[in-house]
Design a protein around this motif. Structure first.
Motif, short mmCIF file in Angstrom:
data_model
loop_
_atom_site.label_atom_id
_atom_site.label_comp_id
_atom_site.label_asym_id
_atom_site.label_seq_id
_atom_site.Cartn_x
_atom_site.Cartn_y
_atom_site.Cartn_z
N GLU A 184 -6.53 5.46 -4.93
CA GLU A 184 -7.77 5.84 -5.60
C GLU A 184 -8.90 6.07 -4.60
OE1 GLU A 184 -11.77 4.73 -7.02
OE2 GLU A 184 -10.40 3.37 -5.95
N VAL A 185 -8.82 5.43 -3.46
CA VAL A 185 -9.88 5.56 -2.45
C VAL A 185 -9.83 6.89 -1.72
CG1 VAL A 185 -10.07 3.08 -2.08
CG2 VAL A 185 -8.43 4.38 -0.74
N ASN A 186 -8.72 7.64 -1.86
CA ASN A 186 -8.56 8.89 -1.13
C ASN A 186 -7.76 9.86 -1.98
OD1 ASN A 186 -8.01 11.01 0.63
ND2 ASN A 186 -7.66 9.68 2.40
N ARG A 187 -8.45 10.65 -2.79
CA ARG A 187 -7.75 11.51 -3.75
C ARG A 187 -6.94 12.61 -3.06
NH1 ARG A 187 -13.03 13.40 -3.82
NH2 ARG A 187 -13.26 15.67 -3.58
N LYS A 188 -7.39 13.07 -1.88
CA LYS A 188 -6.64 14.12 -1.17
C LYS A 188 -5.29 13.58 -0.71
CE LYS A 188 -10.71 16.68 0.47
NZ LYS A 188 -10.39 17.98 -0.18
N GLU A 189 -5.29 12.38 -0.14
CA GLU A 189 -4.04 11.76 0.28
C GLU A 189 -3.17 11.46 -0.93
OE1 GLU A 189 -1.42 10.06 3.26
OE2 GLU A 189 -3.00 11.58 3.18
N CYS A 190 -3.80 11.04 -2.02
CA CYS A 190 -3.04 10.75 -3.24
C CYS A 190 -2.34 12.01 -3.74
CB CYS A 190 -3.99 10.22 -4.32
SG CYS A 190 -3.18 9.72 -5.83
N ALA A 191 -3.06 13.13 -3.74
CA ALA A 191 -2.46 14.39 -4.20
C ALA A 191 -1.27 14.78 -3.33
CB ALA A 191 -3.52 15.50 -4.19
N LEU A 251 0.69 12.80 -1.52
CA LEU A 251 1.81 11.87 -1.72
C LEU A 251 2.50 12.11 -3.06
CD1 LEU A 251 0.21 8.64 -0.27
CD2 LEU A 251 2.12 9.92 0.71
N LEU A 252 1.74 12.47 -4.07
CA LEU A 252 2.35 12.74 -5.37
C LEU A 252 3.30 13.92 -5.30
CD1 LEU A 252 -0.71 12.20 -7.74
CD2 LEU A 252 1.35 10.80 -7.65
N LEU A 253 2.90 14.96 -4.60
CA LEU A 253 3.76 16.13 -4.49
C LEU A 253 4.95 15.87 -3.57
CD1 LEU A 253 1.14 19.03 -4.38
CD2 LEU A 253 2.60 18.34 -6.29
N GLU A 254 4.83 14.88 -2.67
CA GLU A 254 5.93 14.51 -1.79
C GLU A 254 6.79 13.39 -2.37
OE1 GLU A 254 4.36 13.47 1.99
OE2 GLU A 254 3.67 15.50 2.48
N TYR A 255 6.47 12.94 -3.56
CA TYR A 255 7.16 11.78 -4.13
C TYR A 255 8.68 11.97 -4.25
CZ TYR A 255 8.72 8.38 -7.58
OH TYR A 255 9.42 7.41 -8.24
N PRO A 256 9.21 13.17 -4.56
CA PRO A 256 10.68 13.31 -4.65
C PRO A 256 11.42 12.86 -3.40
CG PRO A 256 9.62 15.23 -5.58
CD PRO A 256 8.53 14.41 -4.96
N LYS A 257 10.75 12.87 -2.26
CA LYS A 257 11.37 12.42 -1.01
C LYS A 257 11.84 10.97 -1.10
CE LYS A 257 9.78 11.68 3.76
NZ LYS A 257 8.63 11.93 4.67
N GLU A 306 0.81 -1.22 0.00
CA GLU A 306 0.00 0.00 0.00
C GLU A 306 0.84 1.27 0.00
OE1 GLU A 306 -3.09 -0.01 2.90
OE2 GLU A 306 -3.69 -2.08 2.47
N GLN A 307 2.16 1.14 0.15
CA GLN A 307 3.07 2.28 0.05
C GLN A 307 4.28 1.86 -0.78
OE1 GLN A 307 2.76 4.79 4.06
NE2 GLN A 307 3.27 2.67 4.50
N PRO A 308 4.07 1.55 -2.04
CA PRO A 308 5.14 0.94 -2.84
C PRO A 308 6.38 1.81 -2.98
CG PRO A 308 3.25 1.57 -4.21
CD PRO A 308 2.82 1.68 -2.80
N PHE A 309 6.25 3.13 -2.81
CA PHE A 309 7.42 3.99 -2.91
C PHE A 309 8.39 3.77 -1.76
CE2 PHE A 309 3.55 6.04 -1.42
CZ PHE A 309 3.88 6.41 -0.11
N LYS A 310 7.96 3.04 -0.71
CA LYS A 310 8.84 2.74 0.42
C LYS A 310 9.52 1.37 0.33
CE LYS A 310 6.12 5.43 3.81
NZ LYS A 310 5.45 5.36 5.14
N ILE A 311 9.26 0.63 -0.73
CA ILE A 311 9.75 -0.76 -0.81
C ILE A 311 11.26 -0.86 -0.60
CG2 ILE A 311 10.09 -2.68 -2.43
CD1 ILE A 311 7.26 -2.24 -3.43
N PRO A 312 12.10 -0.03 -1.24
CA PRO A 312 13.55 -0.18 -0.99
C PRO A 312 13.91 -0.01 0.49
CG PRO A 312 13.15 1.25 -2.88
CD PRO A 312 11.83 1.03 -2.21
N TYR A 313 13.19 0.83 1.18
CA TYR A 313 13.51 1.10 2.59
C TYR A 313 13.01 -0.03 3.49
CZ TYR A 313 14.51 5.54 0.47
OH TYR A 313 15.03 6.50 -0.34
#
Length: 886
Positions: A358-365, A367-373, A87-94
């Motif tokens: 997709e279930v929470n567009r506000k959270e999605c928005a 996370l997208l802007l924080e993706y460079p982290k 559910e947080q695939p951007f954290k997989i390496p960590y």
């Protein structure tokens, strides 16, 4: 004050201690396991790299405390990892790095290591995690499977998983590509799982001598076999080309293959520049790696319901999945090229965020802007106000442009987006609200690029969705657009895609606001009637009999009075008969009196219900007997029958009344089909015979977006009815079989007592309810086939019918003609649009077309003229849609 006093007195009455304890009982407290799970899931709220050692220490302490209390915390720890990975695939390496730390002995055990041979905490977690992966595999939960494979690939790079067993896991998924009759959806998901895992674990695979070429070749061979399917789902159309490669778009699986070949050419040296590897700084892992057990990917579950088509095949319709093409809007120095390892990794990660959240567009928005982290240093340009950084060569992309490009690419997937377009549209709005200064320009540039692509072959369905997104987005931001940029385009042909887009977008904007307000947003050059950008007057109904000077005004007013007075339906029918007689006596020339009376009746009924949607429904429902009488073509006392001319007259009356509000035409048609006043095949016939006239079509070969909306409503209604009927038959058959089984069991028990007794059990097929349901299913299936046949007939007649050949149909698909499209007239652009809608019909409804391929070909394709480029393209498109040419 009374409420406060009452509350205080109540507290005193019950006693302060009792009241406080009651409040405390309402509080919810997390268990130690829940706290531990949340701690793992919340990894990286500040800095993931710095948090890893502390989090590993906390997990060890929690596990020791749980063990001392009577049980280890392994299940809670594993669940935290499983949720985090999927559910947080951007954290997989960590998470892979965290698991690596959990494999090391705690600091206090380094001097006195355990001698009992017990597995490390990390190994216990990995073993338990694998069990969860097996569950995902058994359920064919493809997203979770793919993300878990990425996690295992990172663990392989960290030395925790055997590279040989990881390679065998990849082979298990590429074996799916060799399955007989494998669906594209299944094959693509399996191929992406293997490809993305190999991108991550490629360096260690290459060092270990694994034949990575085998994996890449298997995926590439499958992709090449899908060339035909790729031709009709490309978002930028080249009718004269039959190629899987095209400008301004790239296919998802092809992008992965291209990225793999780039990695392989450098012996996977670029992996470190494409995927974060926080574990590479850790000491080399000395213990034996975990051996992944062998797996087989379970087959797809096919539910047979016993309902067969003419070919004897199962009638259950499975959604067809096509190659996924994403529109490219920016150059490679602005947004990452998805055919490169870094570009593919970024697009894949952003798509996963769009999918998971997709279930929470506000959270999605957010996370997208924080993706460079979560990306490598220098991947994106720093945000305004952030410290300047040394740009990384071939990276330093613009985050907002990348997000908007990938989100719009998801909206424009053909034949349909993964989720409803409104999700992506609302998400873009949320992103704009979070950072208007940076996202606004990206949205504006995207709109301008898409507008440019309209004249370069942007697919009509993509243009349709572009107009929807544009209008809704403008409505959220005050309809502020620089229309004067497009004002010069009013000189183009009236059916040029840019002109069509402007009219459609403004039509949608009017629906979302008011005619006068939208008119004021346009420059003067686009406000004039000659510009044909806006309707000549505000949308609204158009009752043919309001003007006393018009024919049949008095007759219409007399009927209108009866309807407003809620006169009984049978009395209104009698009045219509008298109107018919009186009009017949005064009619001149070749006036069709029946058509006139039907038009008066239907328009009058719509007129009394035009104040709101509820008024319309009330009027329709009150006078259903009247409408059924009109549809049957009968006089007073008629209760049914079939009269195509009468039903088409009803549809024409609706279209004439709402011709200035075309979406109301689609809505009313839908309700007439729902109440079975007209049938879906009637609506299909109307769309091809009369629909073009409502939008000013030039020539028979023009089929536009309004006609498509009408056609789609009829197709979806017919298909939906069959689906509902199938489910009902399946449920009744199961119920009947269960009843019969229980009766047989009861009779069997009785026969043991009385050996001469004979069971008297009604067979499932003899159930009256089931018999009726099967008859209804057969009727609706015939209707479905008729709808598909009439649609195919319509496109044959528009493009390639024998004896009625349209030379423009062959002309517009020629390469020379396409390069000269700047000089095309209305007929040529209209024919090109018709070709594109035919392609969309084939790809959007291919699962249904495949059920009736033989009969549809016998009924419709025999009307095609002799072979020429247009006929060949028509047959090629049809064969791809029906699975006869992939």
């Amino acid at each position: 004050m009374n409420h406060h006093g009452g509350g205080h007195r109540r507290k005193q009455y019950r006693g302060a201690d009792d009241y406080d304890s009651h409040d405390r009982r309402r509080d919810t407290f997390d268990t130690p396991e829940q706290k531990l799970r949340k701690t793992i899931i919340n990894l990286g709220e500040v800095d993931p790299v710095q948090e890893l050692p502390r989090l590993a220490s906390d997990i060890r302490a929690a596990n020791e405390a749980a063990t001392a209390a009577g049980g280890p915390a392994i299940p809670a720890i594993t669940e935290g990892f499983r949720i985090g990975v999927t559910e947080q695939p951007f954290k997989i390496p960590y998470y892979a790095a965290l698991l690596r730390l959990l494999h090391d002995p705690p600091a206090e055990a380094e001097e006195n290591p355990p001698t009992d041979g017990s597995p490390t905490l990390g190994k216990q977690v990995l073993e338990d995690f694998w069990k969860g992966f097996q569950t995902f595999l058994d359920k064919l939960a493809w997203r979770e499977i793919r993300l878990c494979i990425q996690f295992f690939a990172h663990c392989t790079m960290a030395g925790l998983v055997s590279s040989q067993t990881m390679f065998e896991l990849f082979r298990s998924f590429t074996a799916v590509l060799q399955e007989f009759g494998v669906s594209h959806g299944r094959a693509m998901k399996a191929a992406l799982s293997a490809a993305e895992g190999l991108m991550i674990a490629g360096p260690i695979m290459s060092k270990s001598g694994a034949d990575v070429t085998e994996i890449i070749t298997a995926i590439s061979d499958y992709s090449e076999s899908m060339t035909g399917s790729k031709n009709i789902v490309q978002p930028v159309v080249r009718l004269h080309e039959q190629s899987s490669t095209i400008e301004h778009a790239d296919e998802l699986l092809d992008s992965a293959i291209a990225a793999l070949y780039v990695l392989k050419s450098s012996d996977f040296a670029q992996t470190a520049d494409s995927f974060p590897q926080p574990y590479v700084e850790y000491p080399e892992f000395g213990s034996p790696p975990f051996e992944l057990p062998s797996v087989l990917v379970p087959p797809e579950v096919i539910e047979l319901d016993g309902l067969t088509t003419e070919a004897g095949e199962d009638a259950q319709v499975k959604k067809e999945e096509w190659p996924a093409y994403f529109v490219r809007l920016f150059d490679n120095d602005v947004t990452p090229d998805p055919t490169t390892p870094s570009g593919y990794a970024i697009r894949s990660a952003i798509l996963d965020i769009l999918d998971v959240f997709e279930v929470n567009r506000k959270e999605c928005a957010r996370l997208l802007l924080e993706y460079p982290k979560w990306t490598l240093h220098g991947t994106f340009k720093p945000r305004p106000g952030a410290p300047e950084q040394e740009p990384v060569p071939e990276k330093n992309w613009q985050l907002e442009n990348s997000i908007i490009e990938i989100t719009l690419g998801s909206i424009f997937l053909l034949p349909e987006s993964t989720y409803r377009s409104i999700y992506y549209i609302a998400l873009i709005t949320e992103i704009c609200k979070l950072s208007p200064q940076t996202v606004g320009p990206a949205v504006g540039k995207s709109i301008r690029k898409l507008y440019t692509l309209l004249s370069d072959g942007l697919d009509v369905e993509v243009a349709h969705r572009f107009a929807e997104w544009f209008s809704v987005h403008m409505s959220n931001f005050g309809f502020a657009w620089v229309w004067k940029e497009w004002a010069p385009d009013v000189s183009l042909s009236a059916r040029h895609p840019k002109r069509r887009f402007v009219r459609k977008a403004l039509e949608y904007e009017i629906r979302l606001s008011y005619f006068d307000r939208i008119l004021k947003t346009l420059p003067e050059a686009m406000q004039t009637p000659e510009a044909q950008c806006m309707p000549e007057e505000a949308p609204g109904p158009e009752y043919d009999y309001d003007d006393p000077s018009k024919p049949y005004h008095d007759a219409a007013q007399s009927l209108l009075s009866l309807l407003r007075g809620r006169t009984k339906a049978e009395d209104v029918v009698s009045h219509l008969d008298s109107l018919k007689n009186s009009i017949s006596e005064t009619a001149e020339g070749n006036v069709n009196v029946s058509t006139v009376v039907r038009n008066i009746a239907v328009q009058s009924l719509l007129h009394i219900g035009n104040r709101s949607f509820s008024h319309f429904l009330n009027a329709i429902e009150r006078y259903l007997p009247l409408l059924r009488n009109i549809a049957s073509g009968g006089g007073a006392g008629a209760t049914g029958g079939s009269n195509l001319e009468a039903r088409l007259d009803i549809l024409n009356a609706v279209a004439n009344y709402w011709k200035r509000v075309r979406n109301m035409v689609v809505i009313v048609f839908d309700k007439l089909m729902q109440y079975q006043i007209v049938d879906p095949p009637d609506v299909v016939s109307w769309a091809f015979a009369y629909g073009g006239a409502l939008t000013g079509a030039v020539g028979k070969s023009t089929f536009d977006s309004f006609q498509w909306d009408v056609l789609k409503g009829a197709l979806d209604k017919a298909n939906g009815r069959v689906t509902i009927a199938r489910k009902k038959v399946t449920a009744l058959r199961k119920e009947a079989d269960d009843t019969a089984a229980r009766a047989i069991a009861t009779e069997g028990a009785a026969m043991e007592v009385d050996a001469e007794a004979k069971p008297d059990v009604m067979h499932a097929s003899e159930s009256p309810a089931l018999t009726n349901a099967l008859k209804a299913f057969a009727t609706l299936t015939r209707e479905q086939k008729a709808v598909l046949a009439r649609t195919l007939d319509g496109f044959v007649g528009y493009l390639v019918a024998e004896g009625d050949a349209n030379p423009t149909a062959a002309e517009v698909i020629a390469e020379k003609s396409w390069h000269n499209r700047i000089n095309w007239n209305e007929v040529q652009w209209g024919t090109w649009e018709t070709w594109c809608w035919f392609r969309h019909f084939c790809r959007a409804y291919s699962p249904y077309l495949r059920n009736y391929t033989q009969s549809l070909e016998e009924a419709s394709l025999t009307k095609i003229g002799p072979s020429d480029p247009a006929v060949d393209l028509f047959k090629k498109t049809w064969n791809i849609a029906t699975g006869q040419d992939v």
